[in-house]
Design an enzyme around this catalytic site. Structure first.
Site, mmCIF file in Angstrom:
data_model
loop_
_atom_site.group_PDB
_atom_site.id
_atom_site.type_symbol
_atom_site.label_atom_id
_atom_site.label_comp_id
_atom_site.label_asym_id
_atom_site.label_seq_id
_atom_site.Cartn_x
_atom_site.Cartn_y
_atom_site.Cartn_z
ATOM 1 N N ARG A 67 0.841 -1.205 0.000
ATOM 2 C CA ARG A 67 0.000 0.000 0.000
ATOM 3 C C ARG A 67 0.878 1.258 0.000
ATOM 4 N NH1 ARG A 67 -2.992 -3.066 4.809
ATOM 5 N NH2 ARG A 67 -1.017 -2.431 5.746
ATOM 6 N N SER A 113 -5.994 -1.161 -0.378
ATOM 7 C CA SER A 113 -6.231 -2.325 0.463
ATOM 8 C C SER A 113 -5.435 -3.468 -0.136
ATOM 9 C CB SER A 113 -7.737 -2.640 0.462
ATOM 10 O OG SER A 113 -7.976 -3.964 0.869
ATOM 11 N N LYS A 130 -9.778 5.431 4.888
ATOM 12 C CA LYS A 130 -8.524 4.756 5.175
ATOM 13 C C LYS A 130 -7.916 5.386 6.415
ATOM 14 C CE LYS A 130 -5.091 1.953 4.372
ATOM 15 N NZ LYS A 130 -4.664 1.686 3.024
ATOM 16 N N SER A 169 -10.789 0.834 5.881
ATOM 17 C CA SER A 169 -9.547 0.078 5.842
ATOM 18 C C SER A 169 -8.534 0.746 6.758
ATOM 19 C CB SER A 169 -8.984 0.027 4.423
ATOM 20 O OG SER A 169 -9.831 -0.701 3.573
ATOM 21 N N GLU A 227 -16.684 -10.115 5.611
ATOM 22 C CA GLU A 227 -15.980 -10.654 6.767
ATOM 23 C C GLU A 227 -16.451 -12.081 7.042
ATOM 24 O OE1 GLU A 227 -16.848 -8.544 10.343
ATOM 25 O OE2 GLU A 227 -18.976 -8.979 10.242
ATOM 26 N N GLN A 244 -19.782 -2.783 9.273
ATOM 27 C CA GLN A 244 -19.988 -2.419 7.872
ATOM 28 C C GLN A 244 -20.828 -3.531 7.251
ATOM 29 O OE1 GLN A 244 -15.729 -1.516 6.520
ATOM 30 N NE2 GLN A 244 -15.595 -1.828 8.735
#
Lengths: 365, 365, 365, 365
Positions: free
Chosen positions: D51, D82, D159, D226, D296, D348
């Site tokens: 990243r 990400s 982020k 993120s 997730e 989320q």
């Protein structure tokens, strides 16, 4: 009584051919086996099934020879397996036997005893109950080993339960953590405090639930604690020296102050009248019957002022890192790679360091 | 001339703050930098981008100080980074500088030279062409270092190309292998034979394509070869001793016969008048400027008669295993974890062993 | 005859409680069990011991009920386990039983047969001998299943040997490769050509050693081949439709042209008169008895023109990547995660794609 | 104003050739770039440096074209990357531009705005302060985007910072957790509550520190959060529809109730007048400009009643598992693998599910 210690190579976690030959040849009597400790091929984490595989395979083999059921064998004999033979380490298992023997020289000799706590619910892990029942089991194992003084205990191996997601969701008591890996750490930590309490290494009122994974100044120097999904109670093995036992074997122990502390290794060798210069020569290495090491990645992210990456690596678990590193260091001094090197040394040795115990044959061969 | 060697800690692969401060303070002149060798945080395999990240970051920093473009810096200065600081190892980079200096004592001092081969196509990897162009580049680097005799060369570091799937599919020449990891191994192997050929460590007619990854009896004792996607040619750094250079630094090298060969480490220390008993004490450890080690998992799956799991582990690559193990062993003797420990020692040291070179300050500090 | 297919959840590789209850309740007769296929928790690579663990556990259980030895059970019943339940996949095993039954409607019904090749030396892997003995075993299994025409074969599952370093070094015949993972691929590939040869999917003179892992235009559309260290021969299971059998179950198969080919999944459902819109509803999903999928990462590094990283990832093996991806895709259409999804589809389906077979209950429940 | 959205393939994290060509050809003006969102090759965990590498590379490129310093570019343009392109996913980055444009049709068109919170100390993570400053930044970004109503916001990308061991030890405020991975989760969770608070998705008095990672009934349906070591504040990007903007692009969003919820994907397509039957055909797939998915592993260890292994796997992180699985499912419906699929969906979308947003070109091409 007389205790013998025999190591066997393990080509895969279902390979019990070594012990099978020894039982067939009569060099070991199945009924004499009191404990087995070993390193298997898995990752040593929650989803390591190599420990259970070897437990099943060995209990089947022993049951076949004793006439017991495999379940009865597993209730009687602690099978303590730790996964992970990173780097130079070699998978193996060490069989401890105890048999009647004529009275010895009166000198202290290797002695062993085992005991079991009650089964634990996931909610018991990391609690005072686990500390206290573990301490009780250690005292039982000492009694069974004929060891009176804590100073004659040189190694306590404990294998406690790990839980998968299903177990955790079915817990009857409130959990200290619902994270499976964290529960393994809590269980090792509480068990270590149980060792320290039983042996007087720390004040009894310090070995409390509130200190678990909190106060790293509290540690045992002889206790080694593992966890795995294949057991439900704490299985306890106490090894030490006792005049009630005879035979040529001896054990000594010490601590490693940090991962690079090879002086700590030399100190234990020194206590056993062995010299590594810089490595045990082949003749001395042959006298080694077993080596047990606990270690952990230092929690401040540094070793002697330099950073390591073990705590933040998302690809390789910190335990796999540290086992590979400390295992190699000890192996390079001992000239032996079939060592029991286990991570997760919470309250086992000083923070960032660990403990080690060696069993050797005192007689020159 | 005078060569200096300065190590900097690396908190992440984009962290060039250490060199930045040295350049700001004037303790290093950007124009004097001739090579950088380091260990970064990645896995050291094909998909390790930490090497490229540090290369970009350092070339930007140096360019800002010299007025060159970053591209020009990368053409002039070999940046050789190997990923993987498993276990106790610590990420770092070592900067080599060369500057004019008044004539020294006439005693040999640390000397350095660099060179580059032409760019390679994936189809060139593992071929005679790579062996021969590497050998030529080594001779150029020796000339540039003012080292006349191969016996004065103590370390040759080579960084060659690795290729991803796109590169491999776009190859112009037939490939020895279309497997990306295998190509890295072939490239290291051919480069090692190039070192052996250039330095007369093996007969020139033995350093041939047919021997690459085939004849493990052929090896260099001073060459260390890495591969990464961030370069396209073989970058060559030669380090040795020369009377044309001055200064307090010295280098020595040796081989490790296998992963546990700590005598090999002590031998190199001995050549540098240092003693580890059993570990370098803090004062001596401070004299260490850099350590370079190549190692590999023994291909017969055994170390001194006992099995290891490194070759068949599907979770952790064999290079990560062996770096963590041998790195820890060397660190435990040297009392230093910021070591360049690199896996993939094909034709670099004996099979299952490796090579090591240490640079130290001969003056007591 | 009548074939039944029962899936059981697997909480760990030693958990045979599902079948144990079915045997205890009498819903399954131990002697009727002809094959077991399952997905276990391991990595599916060389060092995956979960396959052997489950094999041991199930053979012990069945032996206890039939009065055979576990060894005899393993000689009679193929246990084909593939490691790796990445992502949404769920560990499980599917038991195939065959029992005498009154004559059915005369309509084709699910039929099964098994056979075994001779044991293989590591040097046999990837050779013509493996292709030919596999083809012979398939014809034997077809005969035993009462399936006359290759067009009535819808699924052939083969489990062949994998070898660790010790095995490889002890090979009696010259090896096609001395790399353990590569040998697994060679074995799957040769076995797939054996399927294609036996069923006439490719000209017999094309199914030759020289084509193994070379000519990807040759592939079977019904054969699924795995490898593991727990077997030494190729175990062969043939499943298809036959008028000699009765019962409500049916099987159909198809290919996935690439990893994203969900039309291929819908085609197989269509052949079974099922509709996913876009997903099987709960009622239809309950009719699913088992799903078998082989898949692989496309070797050109691309899927429909975009790059993937599966071939060059040093942290996660390409097989783990592709099982997790294709397994999830199929699960999302079938509304079922207990699928047998296996990587390593060399010559099994088109390059970069794979094969699938579904067994369903044709009767509405 | 008019917002354009352009995706570029990423062969490695330092490869900015796609944008470079677009800037060179004039198809993109560097000064128009307002945000970049992408998927890089790393593991997406704490030690993922891909990243930072791409952030550096892109900021250098843009700075070269605008005349700014790279630091100034990074202060102005959120770079939200990400790590992790498991399975079929393809590394890429999506550039958002905003430029003056003649008044459009008066119909709502794609609108974008960005904002930044103050820098955070590790001790701020998971705290009320992070929730509230994030909510404030979202309102700023909405204002800058000319979006008045929360119902016109269809995607919020945040982020925030991750911290390594050094950072954690240097924290100025007390930490909610000293575990680096746990801190990432806490930061994502608090940021998600900030989104929910700013957009009125949950009562303001519910979006409190005490609910962070505790009350999973609280979730945002448009926020994607993120964390990475390359930033120190929360960078906020708000994307929605506004009549103040013109152009052919549109965005819609929805939730996935669990990992297998492909109906959720079809619903979002439906809102955009697209039909997957069962997969977007090539023509429709070309209309897709970008897809953003959070997902997730379900915390009860099950998906639709069957167990998964994601939570207890010591070899592959749960985020890598779920990205590979859900990424493949979405890719198979959209016929597109260059998707932003990110794990760690705390608050989320519903527990075990996630959110998705798609940007498409409404005009037929």
């Amino acid at each position: 009584m007389r205790c013998d210690v025999i190591r066997f190579a393990l080509s895969n976690p279902g390979d019990v051919s070594g012990l099978e030959e020894a039982l067939a040849s009569g060099s070991i009597e199945a009924g004499d086996i009191v404990a087995v400790i070993g390193k298997t091929h898995g990752n040593g984490l929650v989803n390591d099934y190599t420990r259970g595989y070897l437990t099943l395979s060995l209990s089947l083999l022993i049951a076949r020879h004793t006439g017991e059921t495999p379940e009865a064998v597993r209730k009687r004999v602690p099978f303590v397996f730790s996964g992970g033979v990173e780097g130079v380490l070699s998978a193996h298992y060490t069989v401890f036997t105890a048999q009647s023997a004529e009275a010895g020289s009166g000198e202290p000799a290797l002695a062993i005893g085992v005991a079991f706590t009650p089964d634990y619910d996931p909610g018991d892990i990391g609690r005072q109950h686990q500390i206290d029942t573990t301490a009780t089991a250690i005292r039982e194992a000492m009694a069974s080993a004929g060891i009176d003084s804590p100073s004659d205990v040189h190694f306590v191996q404990i294998k406690g339960p790990a839980f998968d997601t299903d177990d955790i969701l079915a817990a009857r008591h409130p959990l200290v953590s619902d994270n499976a890996g964290r529960l393994m750490a809590l269980g090792r930590a509480a068990s270590a405090l149980g060792v320290g309490k039983a042996l007087g290494e720390m004040p009894a009122d310090a070995a409390v639930e509130a200190a678990v994974l909190k106060d790293s100044s509290l540690f045992t120097s002889v206790g080694s604690c593992s966890a795995g999904t294949e057991v439900r109670c704490n299985e306890v093995i106490v090894v030490g020296m006792s005049r009630k036992w005879s035979g040529p074997l001896a054990i000594a122990h010490g601590v490693m102050q940090d991962a690079l502390d090879i002086s700590g290794i030399h100190d234990v060798l020194d206590a056993l009248d062995m010299v590594a210069d810089p490595q045990l020569d082949e003749r001395q290495a042959k006298r080694l019957r077993a080596g047990f090491i606990k270690c952990e990645a230092s929690r401040n992210g540094q070793i002697r002022g330099r950073s390591h990456v073990m705590l933040t690596d998302g690809d390789i678990d910190q335990q796999r890192h540290i086992r590979g590193a400390v295992g190699a260091i000890v192996a390079s001094v001992l000239n032996d790679t079939a060592l029991f090197v286990s991570g997760g040394a919470e309250h086992q040795g000083p923070d960032g360091g660990g403990i080690m115990a060696l069993i050797v044959d005192r007689e020159t061969n």
